[in-house]
Write a protein that holds these residues in place. Structure first.
Motif, short mmCIF file in Angstrom:
data_model
loop_
_atom_site.label_atom_id
_atom_site.label_comp_id
_atom_site.label_asym_id
_atom_site.label_seq_id
_atom_site.Cartn_x
_atom_site.Cartn_y
_atom_site.Cartn_z
N GLY A 134 0.86 -1.08 0.02
CA GLY A 134 -0.19 0.01 0.13
C GLY A 134 1.00 1.55 -0.23
O GLY A 134 1.74 1.12 1.18
N LYS A 135 1.13 1.99 -1.17
CA LYS A 135 1.80 3.28 -1.14
C LYS A 135 1.55 3.83 0.50
O LYS A 135 2.39 4.59 1.06
CB LYS A 135 1.16 3.97 -2.45
CG LYS A 135 2.10 3.49 -3.64
CD LYS A 135 1.78 4.65 -4.40
CE LYS A 135 2.57 5.60 -4.65
NZ LYS A 135 1.92 6.06 -5.41
N TYR A 136 0.03 4.74 0.70
CA TYR A 136 -0.29 4.42 1.78
C TYR A 136 -0.22 3.67 3.25
O TYR A 136 -1.05 3.00 2.76
CB TYR A 136 -1.47 5.76 1.80
CG TYR A 136 -1.74 6.15 3.40
CD1 TYR A 136 -1.30 7.30 3.99
CD2 TYR A 136 -2.79 5.31 3.73
CE1 TYR A 136 -1.70 8.05 5.41
CE2 TYR A 136 -3.19 6.24 5.42
CZ TYR A 136 -2.30 7.24 5.70
OH TYR A 136 -2.61 7.80 6.93
N PHE A 137 -0.06 3.85 4.43
CA PHE A 137 0.70 3.12 5.24
C PHE A 137 0.66 3.84 6.33
O PHE A 137 1.14 3.99 6.60
CB PHE A 137 1.84 2.47 4.72
CG PHE A 137 1.39 1.05 6.34
CD1 PHE A 137 0.79 -0.08 6.65
CD2 PHE A 137 2.60 1.42 7.95
CE1 PHE A 137 0.94 -0.82 7.79
CE2 PHE A 137 3.28 0.35 8.11
CZ PHE A 137 1.89 -0.73 8.43
N CYS A 138 -0.77 2.97 7.29
CA CYS A 138 -0.18 3.93 8.38
C CYS A 138 -0.61 2.27 9.81
O CYS A 138 -1.50 0.92 10.03
CB CYS A 138 -1.95 4.22 8.75
SG CYS A 138 -2.00 4.82 10.67
N ASN A 139 -0.40 2.16 10.27
CA ASN A 139 0.63 1.05 11.23
C ASN A 139 -0.07 1.53 12.32
O ASN A 139 -0.28 0.27 12.86
CB ASN A 139 2.32 0.92 11.69
CG ASN A 139 2.40 -0.35 12.44
OD1 ASN A 139 2.71 -1.35 12.12
ND2 ASN A 139 3.00 0.27 13.70
N VAL A 140 -1.21 2.26 13.13
CA VAL A 140 -1.37 2.56 14.23
C VAL A 140 -3.05 2.16 12.97
O VAL A 140 -3.57 1.39 13.71
CB VAL A 140 -1.89 3.88 14.27
CG1 VAL A 140 -2.97 3.55 15.18
CG2 VAL A 140 -0.51 4.47 14.94
N CYS A 141 -4.12 2.49 12.20
CA CYS A 141 -5.00 2.27 12.27
C CYS A 141 -4.76 1.12 11.17
O CYS A 141 -6.15 -0.09 10.77
CB CYS A 141 -5.56 2.99 11.05
SG CYS A 141 -5.50 4.16 11.84
N LYS A 142 -3.48 -0.31 10.74
CA LYS A 142 -3.49 -0.84 9.96
C LYS A 142 -3.92 -0.84 8.24
O LYS A 142 -5.03 -2.01 7.98
CB LYS A 142 -4.25 -2.31 10.49
CG LYS A 142 -3.65 -2.71 12.48
CD LYS A 142 -2.00 -2.99 12.20
CE LYS A 142 -2.13 -2.69 13.12
NZ LYS A 142 -2.32 -1.70 14.48
N LEU A 143 -3.94 0.32 8.41
CA LEU A 143 -4.89 1.05 7.10
C LEU A 143 -3.90 0.40 5.54
O LEU A 143 -2.50 1.26 5.59
CB LEU A 143 -5.43 2.40 6.84
CG LEU A 143 -5.65 2.75 5.63
CD1 LEU A 143 -6.96 1.95 5.43
CD2 LEU A 143 -6.15 3.88 6.14
N TYR A 144 -4.24 0.19 4.61
CA TYR A 144 -3.24 0.61 3.18
C TYR A 144 -4.57 0.91 2.16
O TYR A 144 -5.32 0.77 2.25
CB TYR A 144 -2.60 -1.13 2.97
CG TYR A 144 -1.81 -1.82 3.97
CD1 TYR A 144 -0.77 -2.39 3.95
CD2 TYR A 144 -2.50 -2.48 4.76
CE1 TYR A 144 0.06 -3.23 4.42
CE2 TYR A 144 -1.60 -3.26 5.59
CZ TYR A 144 -0.76 -3.26 5.71
OH TYR A 144 0.42 -4.53 6.50
#
Length: 307
Positions: A134-144
């Motif tokens: 995922g080009k955008y990745f948030c380790n807090v929300c586990k969002l890709y």
């Protein structure tokens, strides 16, 4: 005659930097060739890395996100495209209400690469094939998400990721949510204003991916749902019935219509009690078949309570 020793002046030791400088002065062409070769190798390596990272970009995902992985839900140990996919499936009317639940999205620990099928711990790069999941990745929300045109950003105040660009929104700590920067000095603060469902489509507003607006009565609603209400000539809040915009021009037309439509003689002096939805005042007014006008705020957004 003995050996003769001549003491020559001792030359100072040259530093590594000075030696490298001398070498460059003696062999300038070979140094330039080596530098160019090194640059080409570095560019080739970076190109190969980018090619691996970008494989399958915008070609995979679910109805909610373009991404190159899916998740394993920690609550039911099943695999879904994203947390929205899980919540829609597990809260369907076809599921026993006792089994319905939302995913604890921050507790997701395992993801599956969609290119090589490797299950692994949460991370942006696949440990097996090296693709960026995922080009955008948030380790807090586990969002890709590969679609970065949404301008995603993580809001620490909300505790989740938002879209639209950090510079375009601000977090109101009293309301407990993010609003457009245009509302920073004018929005009415209501504690927990976004922590409920939209009164039209019933989607949970706090985690909604669609724009939300604040009505004058301080209730919140999807902007799209509000526009649909107006398309159907509905101008009252579905929760409290207060007008959602300035209706003074409409009330003037009501005045003209009532003046042009006199009531029959048996009803001309009939009095009724009304409650104004806009100002909350109770009044006793003359009955008219078109509408009853509030004598305090001049609104026709009233309801008859007696008479």
């Amino acid at each position: 005659m003995g050996d003769v020793y001549v003491n020559f002046p001792q030359q100072p030791q040259k530093s590594e930097r000075e030696k490298a400088e001398m070498s460059r002065n003696l062999h300038p062409h070979s140094i330039n060739e080596e530098s160019e070769s090194s640059t080409l190798e570095r560019v080739a390596a970076e190109s190969l890395i980018n090619e691996v990272l970008g494989r399958g970009l915008m070609e995979h995902g679910c109805p909610h996100y373009r991404r190159r992985c899916c998740i394993r839900a920690p609550c039911c140990n099943e695999i879904f495209g994203c947390h929205h996919c899980h919540n829609e499936a597990k809260n369907s009317i076809n599921v026993d209400h006792k089994q319905r639940h939302d995913i604890p999205r921050h507790q997701v620990r395992q993801v599956i690469c969609l290119l090589c099928g490797t299950e692994q711990e949460v991370g942006q790069i696949c440990i097996h094939c090296g693709v960026c999941m995922g080009k955008y990745f948030c380790n807090v929300c586990k969002l890709y998400d590969d679609d970065t045109s949404k301008q995603q950003y993580h809001c620490d105040g909300c505790g989740i990721c938002r879209i639209g660009g950090r510079e375009n929104f601000f977090h109101c700590y009293k309301c407990g949510c993010c609003y457009s920067i245009l509302l920073k000095n004018s929005h009415p603060c209501v504690e927990g204003a976004m922590h409920h469902d939209c009164p039209i489509c019933f989607e949970f507003l706090f985690e909604s991916r669609n724009d939300v607006t604040v009505l004058p009565c301080r209730h919140t609603i999807h902007q799209k749902c509000l526009e649909e209400m107006r398309d159907h000539y509905q101008y009252a809040c579905p929760l409290c019935s207060k007008s959602v915009c300035d209706m003074s021009k409409v009330w003037e037309k009501f005045d003209m219509e009532i003046a042009a439509t006199p009531m029959p003689e048996p009803y001309q002096n009939r009095m009724v009690q009304i409650l104004c939805n806009d100002c909350g005042k109770k009044s006793e007014v003359l009955y008219h078949v078109v509408a009853q006008k509030c004598p305090d705020c001049k609104s026709y957004n009233t309801r008859q309570t007696r008479g």
